[in-house]
Scaffold this motif. Structure first.
Motif, PDB file in Angstrom:
ATOM      1  N   THR A  68      38.363  40.282  23.609  1.00  0.00           N
ATOM      2  CA  THR A  68      39.104  40.766  22.452  1.00  0.00           C
ATOM      3  C   THR A  68      40.345  41.529  22.902  1.00  0.00           C
ATOM      4  N   GLY A  69      41.505  41.154  22.343  1.00  0.00           N
ATOM      5  CA  GLY A  69      42.759  41.788  22.730  1.00  0.00           C
ATOM      6  C   GLY A  69      43.480  42.370  21.535  1.00  0.00           C
ATOM      7  N   ASN A  70      44.825  42.184  21.526  1.00  0.00           N
ATOM      8  CA  ASN A  70      45.631  42.785  20.469  1.00  0.00           C
ATOM      9  C   ASN A  70      45.780  41.888  19.245  1.00  0.00           C
ATOM     10  N   GLN A  71      45.202  40.693  19.293  1.00  0.00           N
ATOM     11  CA  GLN A  71      45.201  39.742  18.175  1.00  0.00           C
ATOM     12  C   GLN A  71      46.595  39.158  17.877  1.00  0.00           C
ATOM     13  N   PHE A  72      47.556  39.336  18.808  1.00  0.00           N
ATOM     14  CA  PHE A  72      48.853  38.690  18.642  1.00  0.00           C
ATOM     15  C   PHE A  72      48.806  37.251  19.161  1.00  0.00           C
ATOM     16  N   TYR A  73      47.973  37.010  20.166  1.00  0.00           N
ATOM     17  CA  TYR A  73      47.757  35.665  20.720  1.00  0.00           C
ATOM     18  C   TYR A  73      49.055  35.019  21.208  1.00  0.00           C
ATOM     19  N   MET A  74      49.881  35.796  21.867  1.00  0.00           N
ATOM     20  CA  MET A  74      51.151  35.262  22.347  1.00  0.00           C
ATOM     21  C   MET A  74      50.937  34.235  23.454  1.00  0.00           C
ATOM     22  N   THR A  75      50.025  34.517  24.377  1.00  0.00           N
ATOM     23  CA  THR A  75      49.729  33.554  25.438  1.00  0.00           C
ATOM     24  C   THR A  75      49.026  32.329  24.875  1.00  0.00           C
ATOM     25  N   LEU A  76      47.945  32.562  24.147  1.00  0.00           N
ATOM     26  CA  LEU A  76      47.186  31.432  23.618  1.00  0.00           C
ATOM     27  C   LEU A  76      48.005  30.613  22.620  1.00  0.00           C
ATOM     28  N   GLY A  77      48.907  31.271  21.902  1.00  0.00           N
ATOM     29  CA  GLY A  77      49.763  30.544  20.987  1.00  0.00           C
ATOM     30  C   GLY A  77      50.694  29.595  21.717  1.00  0.00           C
ATOM     31  N   ASN A  78      51.266  30.061  22.826  1.00  0.00           N
ATOM     32  CA  ASN A  78      52.091  29.164  23.637  1.00  0.00           C
ATOM     33  C   ASN A  78      51.265  28.004  24.181  1.00  0.00           C
ATOM     34  N   LEU A  79      50.068  28.313  24.681  1.00  0.00           N
ATOM     35  CA  LEU A  79      49.229  27.273  25.266  1.00  0.00           C
ATOM     36  C   LEU A  79      48.778  26.249  24.220  1.00  0.00           C
ATOM     37  N   HIS A  80      48.640  26.698  22.983  1.00  0.00           N
ATOM     38  CA  HIS A  80      48.274  25.775  21.909  1.00  0.00           C
ATOM     39  C   HIS A  80      49.347  24.698  21.736  1.00  0.00           C
ATOM     40  N   LEU A  81      50.600  25.069  21.962  1.00  0.00           N
ATOM     41  CA  LEU A  81      51.717  24.140  21.803  1.00  0.00           C
ATOM     42  C   LEU A  81      52.093  23.446  23.107  1.00  0.00           C
ATOM     43  N   ASN A  82      51.850  24.103  24.229  1.00  0.00           N
ATOM     44  CA  ASN A  82      52.212  23.563  25.545  1.00  0.00           C
ATOM     45  C   ASN A  82      51.202  24.071  26.560  1.00  0.00           C
ATOM     46  N   PRO A  83      50.308  23.228  27.081  1.00  0.00           N
ATOM     47  CA  PRO A  83      49.239  23.699  27.970  1.00  0.00           C
ATOM     48  C   PRO A  83      49.701  24.103  29.358  1.00  0.00           C
ATOM     49  N   ALA A  84      50.953  23.863  29.708  1.00  0.00           N
ATOM     50  CA  ALA A  84      51.443  24.248  31.038  1.00  0.00           C
ATOM     51  C   ALA A  84      51.387  25.764  31.194  1.00  0.00           C
ATOM     52  N   ALA A  85      50.872  26.213  32.337  1.00  0.00           N
ATOM     53  CA  ALA A  85      50.721  27.645  32.572  1.00  0.00           C
ATOM     54  C   ALA A  85      50.807  27.939  34.059  1.00  0.00           C
ATOM     55  N   GLY A  86      51.098  29.187  34.369  1.00  0.00           N
ATOM     56  CA  GLY A  86      51.120  29.636  35.757  1.00  0.00           C
ATOM     57  C   GLY A  86      50.310  30.900  35.913  1.00  0.00           C
ATOM     58  N   LEU A  87      49.559  31.003  36.995  1.00  0.00           N
ATOM     59  CA  LEU A  87      48.736  32.180  37.273  1.00  0.00           C
ATOM     60  C   LEU A  87      49.200  32.834  38.566  1.00  0.00           C
ATOM     61  N   LEU A  88      49.083  34.148  38.624  1.00  0.00           N
ATOM     62  CA  LEU A  88      49.410  34.918  39.822  1.00  0.00           C
ATOM     63  C   LEU A  88      48.263  35.865  40.134  1.00  0.00           C
ATOM     64  N   PHE A  89      47.704  35.719  41.331  1.00  0.00           N
ATOM     65  CA  PHE A  89      46.713  36.654  41.847  1.00  0.00           C
ATOM     66  C   PHE A  89      47.384  37.459  42.955  1.00  0.00           C
ATOM     67  N   LEU A  90      47.297  38.784  42.853  1.00  0.00           N
ATOM     68  CA  LEU A  90      47.946  39.675  43.804  1.00  0.00           C
ATOM     69  C   LEU A  90      46.908  40.349  44.686  1.00  0.00           C
ATOM     70  N   ASP A  91      47.129  40.286  45.993  1.00  0.00           N
ATOM     71  CA  ASP A  91      46.351  41.087  46.927  1.00  0.00           C
ATOM     72  C   ASP A  91      47.003  42.466  46.944  1.00  0.00           C
ATOM     73  N   TRP A  92      46.451  43.381  46.158  1.00  0.00           N
ATOM     74  CA  TRP A  92      47.076  44.682  45.935  1.00  0.00           C
ATOM     75  C   TRP A  92      47.205  45.488  47.227  1.00  0.00           C
ATOM     76  N   GLU A  93      46.260  45.365  48.121  1.00  0.00           N
ATOM     77  CA  GLU A  93      46.268  46.204  49.323  1.00  0.00           C
ATOM     78  C   GLU A  93      47.252  45.721  50.376  1.00  0.00           C
ATOM     79  N   ASN A  94      47.534  44.409  50.380  1.00  0.00           N
ATOM     80  CA  ASN A  94      48.348  43.840  51.453  1.00  0.00           C
ATOM     81  C   ASN A  94      49.642  43.176  50.992  1.00  0.00           C
TER      82      ASN A  94
END
Length: 314
Positions: free
Chosen positions: A217-243
């Motif tokens: 449950t989030g802020n109910q704006f669904y900005m990410t999911l709304g974009n994905l509903h129209l265009n499934p292309a997405a990018g993810l970033l995982f950060l190694d915080w320590e290094n």
């Protein structure tokens, strides 16, 4: 090109969730930067960017610098004195000056658990980006872990590794993560950069080319999911915080609602499945080294919480 004032994707997700109505969606957020946001933006040490390359693949990226490297210069213009590091696909996307692209920017301060999102258009100007905002909003601190900057390392990224599937070390990296960032883009509405968080293990690697995570449950704006509903292309970033290492994935996301299947999380509104097209890992892409302090108090607890993060080797 002017963006649509009504986001059909956001409203579709809101209807699926039984929330809001025809007047809901991102139009409630204006293009101007509120005066109260200016000191926060000037205080940032890093930003998370979202955008697409020439082939339409969407990427999430990071830039950082000293305090003041990101500065609003008027009510709709932000100058970012940094570019994504060498080897980062978004650096190549912004290779040409005066070539404007949709961009989503997340300004996140882990030490205070505050965040601001800015969506708009950006162009390269030498070794910096100049952004024209079209949508600016503050977000709640849900699922943000507390971290503080331990030190700043010398600038300069290390080796770049690319592939089309996750290796074993990358799989462990993702399964140990308590945070990742997601970029999305709807051609008619622009790009967006957002955050997802939970306890370590909230992201599951199904196989070397598929991962899945719960959408809490989030802020109910669904900005990410709304974009994905129209265009499934997405990018993810995982950060190694320590290094300071980064792991970037591009591919396609889809939602499963209500949650079903082996990897479902009953506390989630839905699950998000992500199919990987390409993987980019960059050593020391960020100069910042962070120290973990605490998990968000609202993180769903999938197992006994000892309040200690699992750490990655340098």
């Amino acid at each position: 090109m002017a963006k649509s004032s009504t986001h059909e994707g956001e409203q579709a997700i809101q209807r699926q969730a039984g929330e809001g109505g025809s007047g809901w969606g991102s139009p409630m957020f204006g293009p101007e930067i509120p005066r109260g946001f200016v000191p926060f933006l000037r205080d940032q040490r890093f930003l998370v960017l979202g955008g697409a390359d020439d082939d339409g693949a969407v990427w999430s990226s990071i830039v950082d610098g000293p305090t003041g490297f990101a500065r609003p210069v008027d009510e709709r213009t932000v100058v970012i004195d940094a570019l994504p590091t060498y080897g980062d696909p978004l650096r190549e996307a912004f290779r040409a000056e005066l070539n404007e692209r949709d961009i989503g920017v997340l300004a996140l301060q882990p030490q205070t658990r505050r965040r601001i999102r800015m969506n708009g258009i950006a162009r390269r100007d030498g070794e910096r980006l100049v952004m024209r905002t079209e949508q600016v909003l503050g977000n709640c601190p849900k699922y943000l872990q507390t971290r503080i900057i331990r030190e700043t390392a010398p600038a300069g990224a290390g080796p770049v590794a690319t592939g089309e599937a996750l290796g074993e070390d990358q799989r462990r990296w993702i399964e140990d993560a308590d945070t990742f960032f997601i970029a999305s883009l709807s051609p008619e509405h622009g790009a967006d950069s957002s955050h997802r968080g939970g306890m370590p293990g909230f992201v599951t690697v199904v196989n070397p080319r598929k991962i899945i995570w719960p959408d809490y449950t989030g802020n109910q704006f669904y900005m990410t999911l709304g974009n994905l509903h129209l265009n499934p292309a997405a990018g993810l970033l995982f950060l190694d915080w320590e290094n300071g290492h980064t792991l970037q994935l591009t591919g396609w996301a889809r939602t499963v609602s209500p949650p079903t299947g082996t990897h479902r999380d009953p506390r989630a509104q839905r699950m998000v499945e992500f199919d990987i097209a390409k993987v980019v890992q960059i050593a020391h892409a960020s100069s910042l080294r962070w120290e973990f302090r605490a998990y968000s108090p609202v993180n769903p607890r999938p197992r006994a919480d000892d309040n200690q993060p699992r750490r990655r080797a340098s």
